[in-house]
Design a protein around this motif. Structure first.
Motif, PDB file in Angstrom:
ATOM      1  N   ILE A  59       2.246 -12.481  -9.465  1.00 52.13           N
ATOM      2  CA  ILE A  59       2.328 -11.662  -8.374  1.00 52.13           C
ATOM      3  C   ILE A  59       3.171 -10.952  -8.374  1.00 52.13           C
ATOM      4  O   ILE A  59       3.208  -9.340  -7.576  1.00 52.13           O
ATOM      5  N   ILE A  96       2.432  -8.621 -10.273  1.00 54.86           N
ATOM      6  CA  ILE A  96       1.663  -6.896  -9.867  1.00 54.86           C
ATOM      7  C   ILE A  96       2.655  -5.983  -9.308  1.00 54.86           C
ATOM      8  O   ILE A  96       2.149  -4.993  -8.677  1.00 54.86           O
ATOM      9  N   GLU A  97       3.253  -7.033  -8.231  1.00 55.32           N
ATOM     10  CA  GLU A  97       4.287  -5.970  -7.402  1.00 55.32           C
ATOM     11  C   GLU A  97       4.871  -4.987  -8.357  1.00 55.32           C
ATOM     12  O   GLU A  97       4.956  -3.964  -7.292  1.00 55.32           O
ATOM     13  N   GLU A 128       4.361  -3.841 -10.532  1.00 57.86           N
ATOM     14  CA  GLU A 128       2.977  -2.391 -11.170  1.00 57.86           C
ATOM     15  C   GLU A 128       2.487  -1.665 -10.141  1.00 57.86           C
ATOM     16  O   GLU A 128       2.850  -0.529 -10.220  1.00 57.86           O
ATOM     17  N   ILE A 129       2.463  -2.838  -8.909  1.00 52.11           N
ATOM     18  CA  ILE A 129       2.346  -1.098  -8.048  1.00 52.11           C
ATOM     19  C   ILE A 129       3.556  -0.372  -7.446  1.00 52.11           C
ATOM     20  O   ILE A 129       3.782   0.914  -7.289  1.00 52.11           O
ATOM     21  N   LEU A 154       3.386   3.562  -7.302  1.00 46.08           N
ATOM     22  CA  LEU A 154       4.186   4.603  -6.441  1.00 46.08           C
ATOM     23  C   LEU A 154       4.953   5.400  -6.365  1.00 46.08           C
ATOM     24  O   LEU A 154       4.872   6.074  -5.980  1.00 46.08           O
ATOM     25  N   GLY A 155       6.027   4.802  -7.669  1.00 45.06           N
ATOM     26  CA  GLY A 155       7.312   5.900  -7.235  1.00 45.06           C
ATOM     27  C   GLY A 155       8.082   4.897  -6.983  1.00 45.06           C
ATOM     28  O   GLY A 155       9.150   5.201  -6.347  1.00 45.06           O
ATOM     29  N   PHE A 156       8.709   3.327  -6.866  1.00 50.01           N
ATOM     30  CA  PHE A 156       9.324   2.775  -5.568  1.00 50.01           C
ATOM     31  C   PHE A 156       9.172   1.704  -6.687  1.00 50.01           C
ATOM     32  O   PHE A 156       9.032   1.363  -7.631  1.00 50.01           O
ATOM     33  N   THR A 157      10.879   1.583  -6.596  1.00 49.68           N
ATOM     34  CA  THR A 157      12.229   0.395  -7.367  1.00 49.68           C
ATOM     35  C   THR A 157      11.525  -1.015  -6.348  1.00 49.68           C
ATOM     36  O   THR A 157      11.814  -0.563  -5.122  1.00 49.68           O
ATOM     37  N   VAL A 158      10.520  -2.097  -6.711  1.00 49.27           N
ATOM     38  CA  VAL A 158      10.685  -2.785  -5.724  1.00 49.27           C
ATOM     39  C   VAL A 158      12.115  -3.258  -5.309  1.00 49.27           C
ATOM     40  O   VAL A 158      12.076  -4.264  -6.358  1.00 49.27           O
ATOM     41  N   LYS A 159      12.874  -3.708  -4.160  1.00 51.37           N
ATOM     42  CA  LYS A 159      14.115  -4.106  -3.365  1.00 51.37           C
ATOM     43  C   LYS A 159      13.735  -5.349  -3.300  1.00 51.37           C
ATOM     44  O   LYS A 159      14.308  -7.132  -3.941  1.00 51.37           O
ATOM     45  N   SER A 160      12.832  -5.941  -2.633  1.00 46.30           N
ATOM     46  CA  SER A 160      12.142  -7.728  -2.388  1.00 46.30           C
ATOM     47  C   SER A 160      11.381  -7.580  -1.614  1.00 46.30           C
ATOM     48  O   SER A 160      10.675  -6.787  -0.974  1.00 46.30           O
ATOM     49  N   GLN A 161      10.360  -8.791  -1.808  1.00 48.26           N
ATOM     50  CA  GLN A 161       8.930  -9.123  -1.895  1.00 48.26           C
ATOM     51  C   GLN A 161       9.111 -10.078  -1.016  1.00 48.26           C
ATOM     52  O   GLN A 161       9.721 -10.968  -1.219  1.00 48.26           O
ATOM     53  N   ILE A 193      -5.325 -13.883  -6.014  1.00 48.51           N
ATOM     54  CA  ILE A 193      -4.729 -15.131  -5.916  1.00 48.51           C
ATOM     55  C   ILE A 193      -3.769 -15.475  -4.654  1.00 48.51           C
ATOM     56  O   ILE A 193      -3.718 -17.083  -4.842  1.00 48.51           O
ATOM     57  N   GLN A 216       4.712  -8.283   1.849  1.00 45.68           N
ATOM     58  CA  GLN A 216       5.747  -7.159   2.499  1.00 45.68           C
ATOM     59  C   GLN A 216       6.981  -6.866   1.037  1.00 45.68           C
ATOM     60  O   GLN A 216       7.638  -7.896   1.263  1.00 45.68           O
ATOM     61  N   LEU A 217       6.512  -5.795   0.907  1.00 46.60           N
ATOM     62  CA  LEU A 217       7.693  -5.611   0.114  1.00 46.60           C
ATOM     63  C   LEU A 217       8.405  -4.709   0.223  1.00 46.60           C
ATOM     64  O   LEU A 217       7.906  -2.794   0.895  1.00 46.60           O
ATOM     65  N   THR A 218       9.741  -4.547  -0.019  1.00 47.82           N
ATOM     66  CA  THR A 218      11.042  -3.672   0.347  1.00 47.82           C
ATOM     67  C   THR A 218      10.978  -2.560  -1.242  1.00 47.82           C
ATOM     68  O   THR A 218      11.390  -3.622  -1.571  1.00 47.82           O
ATOM     69  N   ALA A 219      11.459  -1.600  -0.392  1.00 50.06           N
ATOM     70  CA  ALA A 219      11.160  -1.164  -2.379  1.00 50.06           C
ATOM     71  C   ALA A 219      12.363   0.925  -1.404  1.00 50.06           C
ATOM     72  O   ALA A 219      12.681   0.840  -0.448  1.00 50.06           O
ATOM     73  N   SER A 220      12.650   1.217  -2.459  1.00 48.84           N
ATOM     74  CA  SER A 220      14.203   2.466  -2.962  1.00 48.84           C
ATOM     75  C   SER A 220      13.108   2.976  -3.257  1.00 48.84           C
ATOM     76  O   SER A 220      12.109   3.116  -4.181  1.00 48.84           O
ATOM     77  N   CYS A 221      12.801   4.681  -3.248  1.00 49.35           N
ATOM     78  CA  CYS A 221      12.523   5.785  -3.485  1.00 49.35           C
ATOM     79  C   CYS A 221      13.024   5.885  -4.988  1.00 49.35           C
ATOM     80  O   CYS A 221      14.035   6.799  -4.292  1.00 49.35           O
ATOM     81  N   ASP A 222      12.082   6.483  -5.793  1.00 53.91           N
ATOM     82  CA  ASP A 222      12.688   6.384  -7.410  1.00 53.91           C
ATOM     83  C   ASP A 222      13.493   8.057  -7.603  1.00 53.91           C
ATOM     84  O   ASP A 222      14.116   8.443  -8.194  1.00 53.91           O
ATOM     85  N   LYS A 281      16.512   9.080  -5.274  1.00 53.25           N
ATOM     86  CA  LYS A 281      17.680   8.712  -6.207  1.00 53.25           C
ATOM     87  C   LYS A 281      17.938   8.982  -6.884  1.00 53.25           C
ATOM     88  O   LYS A 281      19.327   9.492  -7.561  1.00 53.25           O
ATOM     89  N   LYS A 336       7.949  12.896  -1.194  1.00 49.65           N
ATOM     90  CA  LYS A 336       6.434  11.964  -1.029  1.00 49.65           C
ATOM     91  C   LYS A 336       6.788  12.163   0.701  1.00 49.65           C
ATOM     92  O   LYS A 336       7.973  12.399   1.463  1.00 49.65           O
TER      93      LYS A 336
END
Lengths: 158, 158
Positions: free
Chosen positions: A117, A120-121, A123-124, A128-135, B120, B138-144, B147, B154
């Motif tokens: 998982i 995949i996260e 990858e997603i 989308l152009g984001f850096t995943v900080k927390s899941q 999965i 839930q993905l928390t992310a920041s925008c590349d 930055k 977006k």
DNA sequence: ATAACTGCAAACTGTTTGCAAGCGA
DNA sequence: TCGCTTGCAAACAGTTTGCAGTTAT
């Protein structure tokens, strides 16, 4: 978590406090001891109750003021299952890649690993152009055994 | 969502109310119109504000009493991102298998599909002996882009 | 000594609810 | 008409905060 590992985590948290010039008070010590003396997930209110068994002077305010320090230090993980209160996981630093399933019959939380998982996260996120900080993958589920037999032997359904 | 699809969803909700012997009041009509006239995710407070623009008599209480009906009907999806308020998704019935990523820079929510993850999840549920009832990744992310360039195009980061 | 920390109680935020009046079926 | 629904304001639950006294450094 074994006793040694617990001591290690406590030590890390004390270091964290010292580095930030925060004081090692009696109340904080009691709260830390409480948090890392269990493998169970807990709420703020549960932590208050447990801590007060060790030292009745611990106040609700101090518990609420200490929890953010614990999560900032990355030694405890905060989780939100859509309930009006949050859950905290003291095993986080030992295995930061696990996710949680909460039983809707008894609210017990079960941990599971899944690198699949996580892959995949990321990858997603890339796509989308984001850096995943927390899941936070929250599965709400009901217990199969409980449903079939009316009872179940899982630690999760008492 | 296109206009026709919106009308369809509204119709389904009216049916849902009728089946339950609930009344089609003016306030409910306004709330329904508001919910399904946008593709955006919203909070209870935002919905109240939008609905009041159409009919200032709509009260906070009615909004809060209508939201559970909308989620029960499965036409709107409730989401919790660890913030003190919940978000609602009016596109749920159109594509019930999507998940969400929330931008920590601007709180904008981006949807994404992932059947892989759902597969999965069910696998995990089976393995643990649970039937997965609902999932919330839930993905928390920041925008590349934000930055790198200090700004981004977006829709998510305005 | 002194600045961080504490407990207490009051405040705050999002949400729910009791009630009397209003209105859809 | 009848009883579901409404708006209002008060209540609620979890969490945060101001303050005066306490304590670690």
């Amino acid at each position: 978590m074994e006793k040694e590992a617990r001591e290690e985590v406590k030590r890390k948290f004390i270091e964290f406090l010292e580095k930030k010039d925060f004081r090692i008070t009696n109340q904080r010590r009691v709260i830390i001891d409480t948090v890392f003396s269990t493998d169970e997930h807990f709420t703020a209110e549960q932590l208050l109750e447990w801590a007060r068994e060790k030292d009745s002077s611990v106040s609700r305010a101090t518990v609420y003021r200490t929890l953010p320090l614990l999560t900032e230090s990355n030694l405890v993980h905060e989780m939100d299952f859509g309930k009006p209160y949050k859950f905290y996981d003291p095993n986080y630093s030992e295995s930061p890649n696990h996710n949680h399933l909460i039983c809707e019959d008894c609210e017990k939380i079960v941990e599971f690993d899944s690198e699949k998982i996580e892959a995949i996260e990321n990858e997603i996120g890339d796509k989308l152009g984001f850096t995943v900080k927390s899941q936070n993958l929250q599965l709400t589920a009901s217990c199969d055994t409980l449903k079939r037999k009316g009872t179940c032997d899982k630690k999760s359904c008492s």
